[in-house]
Design a protein around this motif. Sequence first.
Motif, short mmCIF file in Angstrom:
data_model
loop_
_atom_site.label_atom_id
_atom_site.label_comp_id
_atom_site.label_asym_id
_atom_site.label_seq_id
_atom_site.Cartn_x
_atom_site.Cartn_y
_atom_site.Cartn_z
N ASP A 17 -0.94 46.88 -44.07
CA ASP A 17 -0.10 45.76 -44.49
C ASP A 17 -0.94 44.86 -45.40
OD1 ASP A 17 1.88 43.79 -44.59
OD2 ASP A 17 2.10 43.61 -42.42
N GLY A 18 -0.30 43.89 -46.00
CA GLY A 18 -1.01 42.88 -46.80
C GLY A 18 -0.70 41.50 -46.26
N ILE A 19 -1.31 40.50 -46.87
CA ILE A 19 -1.15 39.13 -46.37
C ILE A 19 -0.41 38.27 -47.38
CG2 ILE A 19 -2.42 37.00 -45.88
CD1 ILE A 19 -4.55 38.63 -44.52
N TYR A 20 0.56 37.52 -46.86
CA TYR A 20 1.13 36.40 -47.62
C TYR A 20 0.61 35.13 -46.97
CZ TYR A 20 4.62 32.67 -47.94
OH TYR A 20 5.22 31.45 -48.02
N LEU A 21 -0.26 34.41 -47.66
CA LEU A 21 -0.88 33.20 -47.11
C LEU A 21 0.06 32.02 -47.22
CD1 LEU A 21 -4.51 33.30 -48.56
CD2 LEU A 21 -3.86 33.61 -46.15
N TYR A 22 0.24 31.30 -46.13
CA TYR A 22 1.05 30.08 -46.20
C TYR A 22 0.37 28.93 -45.50
CZ TYR A 22 2.49 30.82 -41.33
OH TYR A 22 2.51 30.97 -39.96
#
Length: 478
Positions: A473-478
């Motif tokens: 998976d990858g990361i969506y930073l929030y």
Amino acid sequence: MKSFPQLSPENLEDLKVKAQQWSLANGLVMYPPDFQTFNVSNAPITLFPTPIPKTAFEQAQSIQKTYNELYSKIVGDKKWLIDEIKQLSQFDPEFTGKLFEIYNKVNEQGNFQSLSLGIFRSDYMLHDGKDIKQIEFNTVSVSFGGLSPKINELHTYLNDSGSYDNDYSYQYYDTEEIPVSSSIKKIAEGISKGNYYYNDESDNAKTVILFIVQPNERNSFDQRHIEYELLKTHKLKSYRLTLEEIIENTTINGDKLYIKKTMDEVSVVYYRSGYGPGDYPNENCWDARFQLENNKAIKCPSIITQLSGTKKIQQILTEKSNLSKYMDQETVEEISKTFVKIYPMDDSPEGQIAKKLAFEQPENFVLKPQREGGGNNIYKEDIPGFLKTLDEKNWEAYILMELINPPVHKNTIIRNNDIFNNDIISELGIFGSIVFDETNGDIKYNEYSGWLLRSKLATSNEGGVAAGFGCVDGIYLY
Ligand code: ADP
Ligand code: MG
């Protein structure tokens, strides 16, 4: 926090094909079961990056060098580590015991390389949505550092090409919101540092790296990405051999290890195999391990560093009094924040509590043996029944760990040609590399080396990608 992109069925199908073809074109791949060398399939992946709070991501990254250092210190200290390993050997004579025997034999013969290379990975889940809690610390054969940047680049491609936008072709995420892991570069750099220190602090590209791999490895592309980077950036050649092939294909001359056919001198033995009993199906494989250890090549990891990554050691390190021997109080507190409760299953007061908890509230726990590589743990309601099949004196070989309760997201997984829109939970792995002297814990090189996100169905206990339970998976930073 942005929600996941919502796509029409046609756009989703189009996205899937784009993801598949990008993956094939760029090496985000694995071998299928029963493959021939020319067959390849897409690695199981998510179509979208999964949200991770920026603060948690940064915390996990920033603590990695402290973790690297901690493990180098306990290996450098040795006293209690060796005692523990002796004890674990009694419960597990066929694996831990045999590794420990080799360690002792090499020490007696004196062909011992005191410099040690660690390519580590510390795995976390988010507890209560925000704090990172450690699942385990891996000191041997950590995987997916090669595929992780690839899926990040895939998500970036899908985002930049406008494929995440249902109506137009806008970027859905800002570029900084979906980071790309540096793990290929940094793991290769770590290995190259092993070569550098082997050669008395010189970048000698005449010595080579020996990857020890499993026969019929399906995840070989993950390893190849590291190999290609070693050659491209560091001019270092690599060989790949299975344990079964070592005796026939390597030789020791003086105290150095060579590839027989070319007489290339090996500076670093990089184990991507050898971490479980299944890797040693016969005595030839144990002889191979001895041959690999009994020379001056730097091992990644050495036997003692490998065994420092067992779950029992992780449990011992969750006691602050043990940590205090190796770091100041502030660092002890900082590292302790990443722990959940882990109990021994012995006769100590803590062990007594654990034995009660295991039967009274198993739903809150996972029981772990001293094994790596997935598929070995006993979860929740299965714990009492499992313990009853063992003699109580053997319970000591296990640790009882509180379950972490990670947030659930509805992401989309593609596995082969199937699309699953499911509740998933994610595990963040942070890579680290270290070169240190095992005789005194002296550190030569210590770096954070990128990251990995793996996700699995929320309903499944285990998360192994290669084992077929999960996906990268990858990361969506929030
Ligand atoms: P292995 O050495 O086999 O990788 P792990 O300790 O990493 O063993 O456990 C395997 C998987 O089980 C993890 O990837 C994670 O999905 C799950 N798991 C392990 N420990 C916990 C925990 N304390 N809470 C929640 N899930 C866990
Ligand atoms: Mg694990």
